[in-house]
Design an enzyme around this catalytic site. Structure first.
Site, PDB file in Angstrom:
ATOM      1  N   SER A 256       0.577  -1.311   0.134  1.00 57.47           N
ATOM      2  CA  SER A 256       0.281   0.086  -0.140  1.00 57.47           C
ATOM      3  C   SER A 256       0.682   0.979   0.298  1.00 57.47           C
ATOM      4  O   SER A 256       2.487   1.132  -0.036  1.00 57.47           O
ATOM      5  CB  SER A 256      -0.507  -0.052   1.115  1.00 57.47           C
ATOM      6  OG  SER A 256      -0.432   0.510   2.523  1.00 57.47           O
ATOM      7  N   LYS A 257       0.351   2.361  -0.584  1.00 60.59           N
ATOM      8  CA  LYS A 257       0.891   3.364  -0.408  1.00 60.59           C
ATOM      9  C   LYS A 257       1.934   4.018   1.341  1.00 60.59           C
ATOM     10  O   LYS A 257       2.730   3.933   0.783  1.00 60.59           O
ATOM     11  CB  LYS A 257       0.370   4.630  -0.147  1.00 60.59           C
ATOM     12  CG  LYS A 257      -0.182   5.049  -1.718  1.00 60.59           C
ATOM     13  CD  LYS A 257      -0.200   6.754  -1.623  1.00 60.59           C
ATOM     14  CE  LYS A 257      -0.887   6.829  -3.292  1.00 60.59           C
ATOM     15  NZ  LYS A 257      -1.154   7.797  -3.931  1.00 60.59           N
TER      16      LYS A 257
END
Ligand code: GLU
Length: 501
Positions: A256-257
């Site tokens: 994920s970011k």
């Protein structure tokens, strides 16, 4: 549904953030599939959650796709026969289908207040039950619903999910997946402000835009049974569904970011090449036919089939991306590499914009010195900035050879200076082999080790200990700049000051 042999696929991002490697991975597999099969790749902007829209993210989506060469056949900026391609411009369409669902008894208006829903949720949590709507408003007779709407009471429209039975769909990568209807919440389709939720808008658009294959990340699997019910209730044939396995970090956590998934435009700013990135992306969850992992865009298009998409998560390995990028950099024609490096030198403030022909030429000349050494384009400026500035600041101690005294070092640099003067006096070109030969003879005569000698020469000429090959560097700098630098270095060593007095 349209002809599945001429697939119509879509990338349907929400402009709620800057696209990262996971988002673009989905886009790329859709694009490859469309290009392989001679189908259409559609870009649709799912901007129904206006509160979450992030400024600049729409442009970043376009820019990321364009940079990677993923042109779209229909969508924003180019239009197409099924537009508009922004969901925010299609509100009456969703409304019409929501009304149709109410009329057929597959959806209902829910007048429950936020307070009631909050109490319901709290009670469910206290009983350790999953939060879901208790269907209170499903029982309100249509006439009463109409009366309350007319009286101006706010409401949402919910899907009337059957309370028994199951919903099954076939996933192209995982086979059949079945959900118990009793566990599916009565999903909100239209919010109280009249805007649709993702679920309704997505299904209506996929149908109206004649999407044949919905290929998306597997975080959407739990939404798909709701979508299947919507297709059934609207009397439409659903498209085919395939959910790509997630990408994992090196620690096998969901990428994920927050966990380091890089933004595509950051990768561009760091000097990754689009051809390296698409090759890398393709190998995440898809396997080429042979052992060769280096594949051009054309080869990827030619080989890409959904049959070769795996069902297990793949791992995003940034080191492999670096390796692949270095490989692609080494394959570039030197002038092509020079062109691509220019903006990085400009960004670093080493070359003005527009660049003068002299400086473009300088970049072209130094490319062979670094082409084998850099992994990203952004590696180049710090390695070679001394070519662009003459105000080098020396660390005097670095101008002293290991085990040498200051005097010995000064003497060696002085001899080197003489040698350079002689070299430039001759009409022969100032070339790396010739310079090197002369300096090797000199080292012999002085009876010094080339390691130490060339080491301090490198510092004198570049200001740093790690730099491209020394004699090629001198050749690119040219005789007068090289001489000037030796003079500065000698003066620094003589005075002990970091810059010449
Ligand atoms: N708008 C959704 C997203 O942001 C699209 C999901 C889908 O492809 O259905 O990813």
């Amino acid at each position: 549904m349209a002809d599945p042999n001429r697939p119509r696929v879509r990338y349907a991002p929400s402009p709620t953030g800057f696209p990262h490697i996971g988002n673009i991975h989905t886009a790329f597999f859709n694009w490859l599939f469309a290009r392989h099969a001679g189908g259409s790749f559609i870009l649709r902007i799912e901007d129904t959650d206006q509160d979450r829209v992030v400024a600049g993210s729409l442009e970043a989506i376009y820019e990321s796709l364009r940079w990677l060469g993923m042109n779209w056949d229909e969508g924003p900026e180019i239009g197409g026969p099924f537009g508009p391609y922004f969901q925010s411009e299609r509100l009456p369409i969703y409304r019409q289908y929501a009304d149709q669902l109410i009329a057929s008894g597959h959806a209902y208006r829910c007048f429950c207040t936020q307070e009631r829903l909050a109490e319901l949720r709290a009670a469910q949590e206290a009983r350790r039950e999953p939060p879901r709507y208790d269907q209170l408003c499903r029982a309100i007779p249509p006439a009463e619903q109409e009366r309350r709407v007319a009286a101006g009471e706010p409401y949402v429209i919910r899907l009337a999910v059957p309370n028994s039975g199951e919903t099954t769909f076939h996933d192209l990568f995982r086979g059949d997946i079945t959900f118990q209807n009793a566990l599916i919440d009565d999903q909100v389709l239209i919010k109280s402000d009249g805007w649709p939720t993702y679920h309704l808008a997505n299904v209506v658009d996929d149908h109206l835009m004649e999407i044949t294959h919905v290929l998306r990340g597997d975080e959407w699997i739990s939404s798909t049974p709701k979508h299947i019910l919507l297709y059934q209730f609207l009397g439409w044939q659903p498209p085919l569904f395939g959910h790509f396995p997630i990408l994992l970090t090196m620690n096998r956590a969901k990428l994920s970011k927050r966990r380091g998934a890089p933004d595509i435009l950051d990768l561009r700013a760091k000097g990754y090449l689009p051809e390296a990135l698409i090759n890398f992306l393709a190998l995440l969850g898809w396997a080429p036919e042979g052992k060769n992992e280096i594949l051009s865009r054309e080869e990827l298009i030619q080989q890409f089939t959904l049959e070769r998409v795996g069902a297990t998560p793949s791992i995003y390995n940034p080191e492999k991306l670096d390796w692949m990028n270095g490989y692609y950099i080494r394959q570039l024609a030197p002038n092509d590499l020079a062109q691509r490096l220019l903006p990085f030198y400009q960004q670093a403030g080493l070359i003005p914009e527009p660049a003068s022909p002299d400086l473009v030429h300088l970049v072209e000349r130094l490319v062979p010195l670094i082409q084998e050494r850099i992994k990203t384009l952004a590696d180049a400026p710090p390695l070679t900035d001394f070519f662009f500035r003459d105000d080098l600041v020396y660390e005097p101690a670095l101008l002293i050879g290991k085990g040498w005294t200051r005097e010995q070092s000064l003497a060696a640099l002085g001899q080197a200076r003489e040698c350079l003067v002689q070299l430039t006096a001759s009409a022969a070109p100032f070339e790396a082999e010739r310079i090197e030969a002369a300096f090797r003879v000199l080292a012999d005569q002085m009876q010094v080790k080339t390691g130490q000698f060339f080491g301090i020469l490198r510092v004198a000429v570049t200001g740093q200990t790690v730099a491209p090959p020394l004699f090629q560097t001198m050749a690119v700098l040219g005789p007068s700049r090289t001489l000037q630098r030796l003079d500065r270095a000698i003066s620094v060593l003589a005075t002990g000051l970091a810059v010449p007095s």
